[in-house]
Design a protein around this motif. Structure first.
Motif, PDB file in Angstrom:
ATOM      1  N   PRO A 302      56.393  50.254  34.536  1.00  0.00           N
ATOM      2  CA  PRO A 302      56.548  51.214  33.430  1.00  0.00           C
ATOM      3  C   PRO A 302      57.924  51.849  33.414  1.00  0.00           C
ATOM      4  O   PRO A 302      58.499  52.154  34.464  1.00  0.00           O
ATOM      5  N   ALA A 303      58.433  52.035  32.218  1.00  0.00           N
ATOM      6  CA  ALA A 303      59.734  52.694  32.062  1.00  0.00           C
ATOM      7  C   ALA A 303      59.550  54.203  32.142  1.00  0.00           C
ATOM      8  O   ALA A 303      58.522  54.741  31.725  1.00  0.00           O
ATOM      9  N   PRO A 304      60.524  54.919  32.675  1.00  0.00           N
ATOM     10  CA  PRO A 304      60.425  56.375  32.733  1.00  0.00           C
ATOM     11  C   PRO A 304      60.641  56.994  31.355  1.00  0.00           C
ATOM     12  O   PRO A 304      61.304  56.412  30.498  1.00  0.00           O
ATOM     13  N   ALA A 305      60.091  58.171  31.173  1.00  0.00           N
ATOM     14  CA  ALA A 305      60.318  58.875  29.905  1.00  0.00           C
ATOM     15  C   ALA A 305      61.713  59.470  29.851  1.00  0.00           C
ATOM     16  O   ALA A 305      62.324  59.551  28.775  1.00  0.00           O
ATOM     17  N   GLY A 306      62.225  59.864  31.015  1.00  0.00           N
ATOM     18  CA  GLY A 306      63.550  60.466  31.052  1.00  0.00           C
ATOM     19  C   GLY A 306      64.196  60.339  32.413  1.00  0.00           C
ATOM     20  O   GLY A 306      63.503  60.157  33.435  1.00  0.00           O
ATOM     21  N   VAL A 307      65.523  60.423  32.443  1.00  0.00           N
ATOM     22  CA  VAL A 307      66.291  60.363  33.682  1.00  0.00           C
ATOM     23  C   VAL A 307      67.406  61.387  33.597  1.00  0.00           C
ATOM     24  O   VAL A 307      67.711  61.920  32.516  1.00  0.00           O
ATOM     25  N   VAL A 308      68.035  61.656  34.738  1.00  0.00           N
ATOM     26  CA  VAL A 308      69.176  62.556  34.793  1.00  0.00           C
ATOM     27  C   VAL A 308      70.354  61.804  35.398  1.00  0.00           C
ATOM     28  O   VAL A 308      70.204  61.157  36.440  1.00  0.00           O
ATOM     29  N   THR A 329      65.020  59.433  27.550  1.00  0.00           N
ATOM     30  CA  THR A 329      65.780  60.687  27.479  1.00  0.00           C
ATOM     31  C   THR A 329      66.755  60.758  28.654  1.00  0.00           C
ATOM     32  O   THR A 329      66.338  60.651  29.816  1.00  0.00           O
ATOM     33  N   VAL A 330      68.026  60.900  28.347  1.00  0.00           N
ATOM     34  CA  VAL A 330      69.066  60.925  29.385  1.00  0.00           C
ATOM     35  C   VAL A 330      69.699  62.315  29.388  1.00  0.00           C
ATOM     36  O   VAL A 330      70.356  62.710  28.416  1.00  0.00           O
ATOM     37  N   SER A 331      69.478  63.052  30.483  1.00  0.00           N
ATOM     38  CA  SER A 331      70.086  64.364  30.667  1.00  0.00           C
ATOM     39  C   SER A 331      71.276  64.237  31.597  1.00  0.00           C
ATOM     40  O   SER A 331      71.359  63.290  32.392  1.00  0.00           O
ATOM     41  N   ARG A 332      72.189  65.202  31.513  1.00  0.00           N
ATOM     42  CA  ARG A 332      73.418  65.150  32.298  1.00  0.00           C
ATOM     43  C   ARG A 332      73.478  66.292  33.294  1.00  0.00           C
ATOM     44  O   ARG A 332      73.062  67.414  33.006  1.00  0.00           O
ATOM     45  N   GLU A 342      69.281  59.662  38.415  1.00  0.00           N
ATOM     46  CA  GLU A 342      68.117  60.205  39.122  1.00  0.00           C
ATOM     47  C   GLU A 342      66.859  59.886  38.314  1.00  0.00           C
ATOM     48  O   GLU A 342      66.761  60.225  37.124  1.00  0.00           O
ATOM     49  N   CYS A 343      65.908  59.223  38.972  1.00  0.00           N
ATOM     50  CA  CYS A 343      64.672  58.813  38.299  1.00  0.00           C
ATOM     51  C   CYS A 343      63.498  59.134  39.220  1.00  0.00           C
ATOM     52  O   CYS A 343      63.201  58.370  40.146  1.00  0.00           O
ATOM     53  N   GLY A 401      61.466  49.591  36.654  1.00  0.00           N
ATOM     54  CA  GLY A 401      60.992  50.067  35.362  1.00  0.00           C
ATOM     55  C   GLY A 401      62.116  50.628  34.511  1.00  0.00           C
ATOM     56  O   GLY A 401      62.146  50.430  33.289  1.00  0.00           O
ATOM     57  N   LEU A 402      63.046  51.317  35.165  1.00  0.00           N
ATOM     58  CA  LEU A 402      64.195  51.870  34.448  1.00  0.00           C
ATOM     59  C   LEU A 402      64.997  50.763  33.775  1.00  0.00           C
ATOM     60  O   LEU A 402      65.307  50.831  32.575  1.00  0.00           O
ATOM     61  N   LEU A 403      65.355  49.733  34.517  1.00  0.00           N
ATOM     62  CA  LEU A 403      66.180  48.649  33.972  1.00  0.00           C
ATOM     63  C   LEU A 403      65.406  47.822  32.962  1.00  0.00           C
ATOM     64  O   LEU A 403      65.950  47.418  31.921  1.00  0.00           O
TER      65      LEU A 403
END
Length: 506
Positions: A302-308, A329-332, A342-343, A401-403
């Motif tokens: 599964p892919a994450p909903a968001g990462v930093v 969703t990509v936060s900085r 970060e995941c 999952g992220l990739l």
């Protein structure tokens, strides 16, 4: 200044390479002599050349009238004395020094003092071949690539005694023939066969360490590195007997420099007679009914909903943008010199040459997953990951999952220094940098040679500039620290560019 079309060209050796060179010169408008010790081979050559040209006519790339005119310019001869009025003689006989030297001495006896002698050798020293000639200043290397009629690159090689004006004439002549000439000093392997050694060597080292299978290494270098073929399928195509012999020749000529050390894995295939496609077996099985193994590919996660993103991502910035475009969703966040994504507590970062395990030990954070280099993260279809030994069980799944969420197939490789594409690119750039440092060729000629002699997607030095000399030096130093072998020493030129912020194309 190029030779004129009134100047006659001679080719000695009517095998596939000699015929190809003769065809190129005749197409360009020269009258071409063809000589072979086997008179039947010389007589048969024009018909074989015509057959290839006929294919051009069928494809609409040439007219029948042009073919007939070029064919009339091909003249097989039975004696070396018949070459006496040739302005340029290109040798394309057996790849051994003594027969070539003997031939050149015979040619000097029949040619004019102004004639140029050239060898199509791919690996023998031009300086050595010129020894014993009365006019060594008129001798040079003219290395065409097979097939000569289709490959654009020609290495024009300067021996110790070669007159620079002769090199200028050959460069201009080859360009007039529609080829891309590059200048090189006589050195083992010249440009292409020297700079390309790491492409095979690092692949063999990776498989030797059981970090990945050949089919996975090939897939990563094709899909992430954008090379036209992976090293194992390319070695199978070239023939392991040929590829191993070239590596061994360069290794011996470079006084057993570890950077060029042949592989025992390839030696075993040569010993077994598994030369590749031509024998039916190499790293792959080409016999009837054999299937090609698939590269290792991680199952769907599964892919994450968001990462930093933390710190500066460098080349991985394009991957972060791709994730955002895919709906993640990509936060900085600032605050670190070492950039990562970060995941869920897992730190996913571009390999810097260290293993993931070493990175975890250096930072005190267990869950590190490293991502391999890609030529273009915005479009790559496959990436490799390596997981730290200290990582918890879900780290690999999180990175996968992220990739995959960005539409990328994931191959997991063992946690080795530099991974697959990064170490291959770094070592190609390292060897290319030394080639420039030692005055063998310019950066532009090295990159042109590798692009058109091996069909690399980009020159190794241009890729190094895009990657950044400081990052490249860091990766090479990490490889050297990991292995402790001179093979991974960093070129002084790369060190200098890393220190002063310079580039190969400044």
């Amino acid at each position: 200044m190029a030779l004129t079309l009134q100047d006659r060209i001679a080719v000695v050796g009517a095998g596939a390479m000699g015929r190809g060179i003769a065809a190129v010169a005749a197409q360009a408008g020269h009258e071409v002599y063809l000589f072979d010790m086997n008179a039947d081979a010389a007589r048969a050559a024009p018909a074989l050349i015509r057959d290839e040209w006929q294919g051009l006519v069928k494809r609409g790339k040439w007219t029948q009238e042009a073919l007939e005119a070029a064919a009339a310019r091909l003249r097989p001869v039975a004696e070396l004395a018949e070459l006496s009025d040739a302005a340029l003689v290109v040798e394309a006989i057996v790849e051994a020094a003594e027969p070539k030297q003997s031939l050149f001495r015979q040619l000097e006896a029949v040619l004019s003092d102004s004639a140029i002698l050239a060898s199509n050798t791919s690996s023998i020293s031009i300086t050595l071949l010129a020894r014993g000639l009365s006019r060594p200043e008129r001798f040079a290397g003219l290395h065409f690539f097979n097939p000569a009629t289709r490959m654009k690159l020609v290495e024009v090689i300067h021996g110790l005694a070669t007159d620079p004006a002769v090199i200028d004439t050959l460069v201009d002549t080859v360009a007039a023939w529609g080829k891309l000439p590059v200048r090189a000093q006589s050195t083992p392997g010249f440009i292409v066969n020297r700079v390309a050694r790491p492409y095979y060597a690092e692949g063999l080292r990776i498989v030797g360490e059981r970090a990945a299978q050949p089919e996975t290494v090939d897939a990563l270098l094709r899909e992430a590195g954008r090379f036209p073929m992976g090293p194992f399928e390319l070695m199978d195509l070239i023939g392991h007997d040929v590829n191993y012999a070239v590596t061994s020749s360069v290794f011996a000529a470079m006084y057993q420099d570890g950077r060029f050390q042949p592989s025992l894995i390839q030696q075993e295939r040569v010993a077994a007679g598994w030369f590749g496609r031509k024998t039916g077996r190499g790293f792959y099985d080409y016999r009837d009914g054999a299937s090609r193994p698939a590269p290792q590919t991680e199952p769907a996660r599964p892919a994450p909903a968001g990462v930093v993103t933390v710190g500066e991502l460098g080349p991985l910035e394009a991957l972060a943008q791709r994730l955002a475009e895919a709906g993640v969703t990509v936060s900085r966040s600032d605050g670190s010199d070492e950039g990562w994504i970060e995941c869920g507590g897992v730190r996913i970062a571009l390999s810097d040459g260290r293993t993931a395990t070493q990175r975890a030990a250096d930072t005190g954070h267990a869950d590190w997953v490293l991502v391999d280099l890609a030529l273009d993260y915005a479009s790559t279809s496959r990436l490799a990951i390596a997981v730290a030994d200290q990582a918890t069980g879900g780290a690999a799944d999180a990175a996968t999952g992220l990739l995959q969420g960005a539409g990328i197939s994931v191959s997991r490789v063992d946690d080795i220094a530099g991974m697959v594409v990064l170490r291959t690119m770094a070592m190609l750039a390292n060897e290319a940098a030394d080639t420039v440092l030692h005055g063998i060729a310019s950066a532009a000629d090295v990159d042109m040679a590798m692009r058109y002699g091996t069909n690399y997607p980009v020159g190794p030095l241009a890729w190094a500039d895009a990657f950044g000399a400081p990052r490249l030096a860091e990766a090479l130093q990490a490889l050297f620290a990991h292995y402790g072998e001179s093979r991974y020493r960093t070129s002084p030129l790369i060190r200098r560019l890393a220190a002063n912020g310079g580039t190969f194309y400044a």
